[in-house]
Design a protein around this motif. Structure first.
Motif, PDB file in Angstrom:
ATOM      1  N   ASN A  54       0.765  -1.123   0.131  1.00  0.00           N
ATOM      2  CA  ASN A  54       0.099  -0.010  -0.120  1.00  0.00           C
ATOM      3  C   ASN A  54       0.839   1.434  -0.040  1.00  0.00           C
ATOM      4  O   ASN A  54       0.772   2.114   0.818  1.00  0.00           O
ATOM      5  CB  ASN A  54      -0.860   0.081   1.241  1.00  0.00           C
ATOM      6  N   LEU A  55       1.666   1.395  -1.068  1.00  0.00           N
ATOM      7  CA  LEU A  55       2.705   2.597  -1.097  1.00  0.00           C
ATOM      8  C   LEU A  55       2.285   3.106  -2.254  1.00  0.00           C
ATOM      9  O   LEU A  55       2.176   2.480  -3.485  1.00  0.00           O
ATOM     10  CB  LEU A  55       4.143   1.928  -1.016  1.00  0.00           C
ATOM     11  N   GLY A  56       2.680   4.486  -2.372  1.00  0.00           N
ATOM     12  CA  GLY A  56       2.449   5.326  -3.697  1.00  0.00           C
ATOM     13  C   GLY A  56       3.779   4.946  -4.460  1.00  0.00           C
ATOM     14  O   GLY A  56       4.878   4.824  -4.028  1.00  0.00           O
ATOM     15  N   ILE A  57       3.476   4.649  -5.999  1.00  0.00           N
ATOM     16  CA  ILE A  57       4.762   4.267  -6.630  1.00  0.00           C
ATOM     17  C   ILE A  57       4.450   5.142  -7.868  1.00  0.00           C
ATOM     18  O   ILE A  57       3.310   5.425  -8.419  1.00  0.00           O
ATOM     19  CB  ILE A  57       4.621   2.890  -6.924  1.00  0.00           C
ATOM     20  N   ARG A  58       5.494   5.934  -8.615  1.00  0.00           N
ATOM     21  CA  ARG A  58       5.491   6.849  -9.555  1.00  0.00           C
ATOM     22  C   ARG A  58       6.949   7.025 -10.327  1.00  0.00           C
ATOM     23  O   ARG A  58       7.800   6.511  -9.768  1.00  0.00           O
ATOM     24  CB  ARG A  58       5.104   8.144  -8.797  1.00  0.00           C
ATOM     25  N   CYS A  59       6.735   7.379 -11.675  1.00  0.00           N
ATOM     26  CA  CYS A  59       7.724   7.510 -12.404  1.00  0.00           C
ATOM     27  C   CYS A  59       7.663   8.919 -13.093  1.00  0.00           C
ATOM     28  O   CYS A  59       6.479   9.515 -13.569  1.00  0.00           O
ATOM     29  CB  CYS A  59       7.728   6.512 -13.726  1.00  0.00           C
ATOM     30  N   ARG A  60       8.876   9.708 -13.158  1.00  0.00           N
ATOM     31  CA  ARG A  60       8.777  10.995 -13.648  1.00  0.00           C
ATOM     32  C   ARG A  60       9.726  10.821 -14.847  1.00  0.00           C
ATOM     33  O   ARG A  60      10.981  10.517 -14.547  1.00  0.00           O
ATOM     34  CB  ARG A  60       9.244  12.241 -12.618  1.00  0.00           C
ATOM     35  N   LEU A  61       9.404  11.697 -15.922  1.00  0.00           N
ATOM     36  CA  LEU A  61      10.063  11.885 -16.965  1.00  0.00           C
ATOM     37  C   LEU A  61      10.435  13.251 -17.259  1.00  0.00           C
ATOM     38  O   LEU A  61       9.348  14.005 -17.475  1.00  0.00           O
ATOM     39  CB  LEU A  61       9.405  11.203 -18.245  1.00  0.00           C
ATOM     40  N   ASN A  62      11.523  13.631 -17.256  1.00  0.00           N
ATOM     41  CA  ASN A  62      11.978  15.063 -17.365  1.00  0.00           C
ATOM     42  C   ASN A  62      11.154  16.170 -16.138  1.00  0.00           C
ATOM     43  O   ASN A  62      10.712  17.150 -16.608  1.00  0.00           O
ATOM     44  CB  ASN A  62      11.994  15.629 -18.737  1.00  0.00           C
ATOM     45  N   GLY A  63      10.929  15.453 -15.153  1.00  0.00           N
ATOM     46  CA  GLY A  63      10.118  16.383 -14.100  1.00  0.00           C
ATOM     47  C   GLY A  63       8.562  16.119 -14.315  1.00  0.00           C
ATOM     48  O   GLY A  63       7.803  16.731 -13.375  1.00  0.00           O
ATOM     49  N   GLU A  64       8.001  15.354 -15.368  1.00  0.00           N
ATOM     50  CA  GLU A  64       6.725  15.084 -15.662  1.00  0.00           C
ATOM     51  C   GLU A  64       6.394  13.822 -15.162  1.00  0.00           C
ATOM     52  O   GLU A  64       6.956  12.846 -15.398  1.00  0.00           O
ATOM     53  CB  GLU A  64       6.367  15.687 -16.932  1.00  0.00           C
TER      54      GLU A  64
END
Length: 302
Positions: free
Chosen positions: A220-230
């Motif tokens: 139950n953890l937030g997971i994210r990817c950013r590409l060039n800050g977006e």
């Protein structure tokens, strides 16, 4: 009464590998992204390589925990993070195993049914690089893609592990970037995924191996990817179809898992290949993969 206390001390260690003065060795994060305890300088019996450390089992964990307590009391053996290079937490594991189609929202994105059993493929260990290493854009691909993933590292060997016992075999969790050459994964090599997943540099991992006891809930953890800050991927590990214990129970029907083995658990929606138009990585792009409570890794495409 000393044994439960010792057990509590060993279960919260955020393990990593770092390099100082040209030597790579095992250390312990004092806190997330914090200073590092150079446990092997305090106790020379502690293995310097993570796989060897995990193979040593409870004895290595207990020695590392004692070294951390000594460093906290004396200040000796604590190194500022900005004075070292953070390396991948594991090099040369026997196996790097991946689970495909393992997020409900990622299946929805593809209009694919949720798998009844885990979909298993692999990478070679040679794909592993440091958490902040550059990722190569090979001339052989025109469809380089990003995938943020929660990975777990095996701490205790086992075969035919029951789901109820599976978590006792987990050393902890880390962040992985499952870099993928989609043309080679999906359209070439006879439909076999391996080549498209295992070019050199296609598996940055890190920064640390965080034990379950140091996490509120790994599922139950937030997971994210950013590409060039977006932000391009943004989900939660509660979307996992087959969670850690289920994956271990399934895998060990067929193979023995060993200390240091790395299992990538799949990616959430938002990857480049399913966008319209597709979004492929190019040289100079910066990819950040982040999971709450574990950390963030950053890779420049070169």
């Amino acid at each position: 009464m000393a044994e439960p206390s010792a057990k509590r001390a060993t279960t919260g260690l955020r393990l990593l590998q770092f390099e100082a003065e040209g030597v790579c060795r095992v250390g312990v994060e004092v806190s997330a992204n914090g200073d590092i305890v150079d446990v092997t300088s305090i106790d020379g019996s502690i293995p310097r390589d993570m796989v060897a450390f995990l193979e040593a089992g409870d004895s290595a964990l207990e020695s590392a925990a004692a070294a951390v307590e000594s460093a906290k009391a004396s200040g000796v053996g604590v190194i500022s993070r900005d004075q070292v290079k953070i390396r991948a937490p594991v090099f040369r594991p026997e196996k790097v195993i991946c689970v495909g189609m393992n997020y409900v929202d990622h299946c929805t994105e593809q209009n694919m049914p949720v798998p009844v059993e885990p979909v298993i493929f692999s990478k070679f260990a040679s794909a592993i690089v440091d958490p902040n290493a550059d990722v190569e854009l090979p001339p052989e691909t025109e469809q380089l893609d990003f995938e943020v993933e929660l990975a777990f590292v095996i701490g205790k060997a086992g075969r035919r592990i029951e789901e109820a016992d599976a978590m006792s075999h987990v050393a902890g969790y880390t962040v992985a970037h499952d870099v993928s050459a989609r043309d080679w994964q999906l359209h070439k090599n006879g439909g076999q995924w391996l080549i498209g997943k295992t070019f050199d540099t296609f598996c940055p991992i890190g920064p640390a191996i965080v034990p379950c006891s140091s996490l509120s809930d790994p599922h139950n953890l937030g997971i994210r990817c950013r590409l060039n800050g977006e932000t391009v991927q943004d989900s939660n590990t509660n979307q996992l179809v087959h969670k850690t214990a289920q994956c271990i129970a399934f895998l060990t029907k067929f193979i023995t898992l060993k200390p240091g083995d790395v299992i990538l658990t799949g990616t959430p929606p938002g990857v480049g290949c399913f966008r319209k138009p597709p979004l492929w990585l190019k040289k100079g792009d910066v990819v950040e993969c982040e999971i709450d409570e574990i950390g963030c890794i950053r890779n420049v495409i070169v």
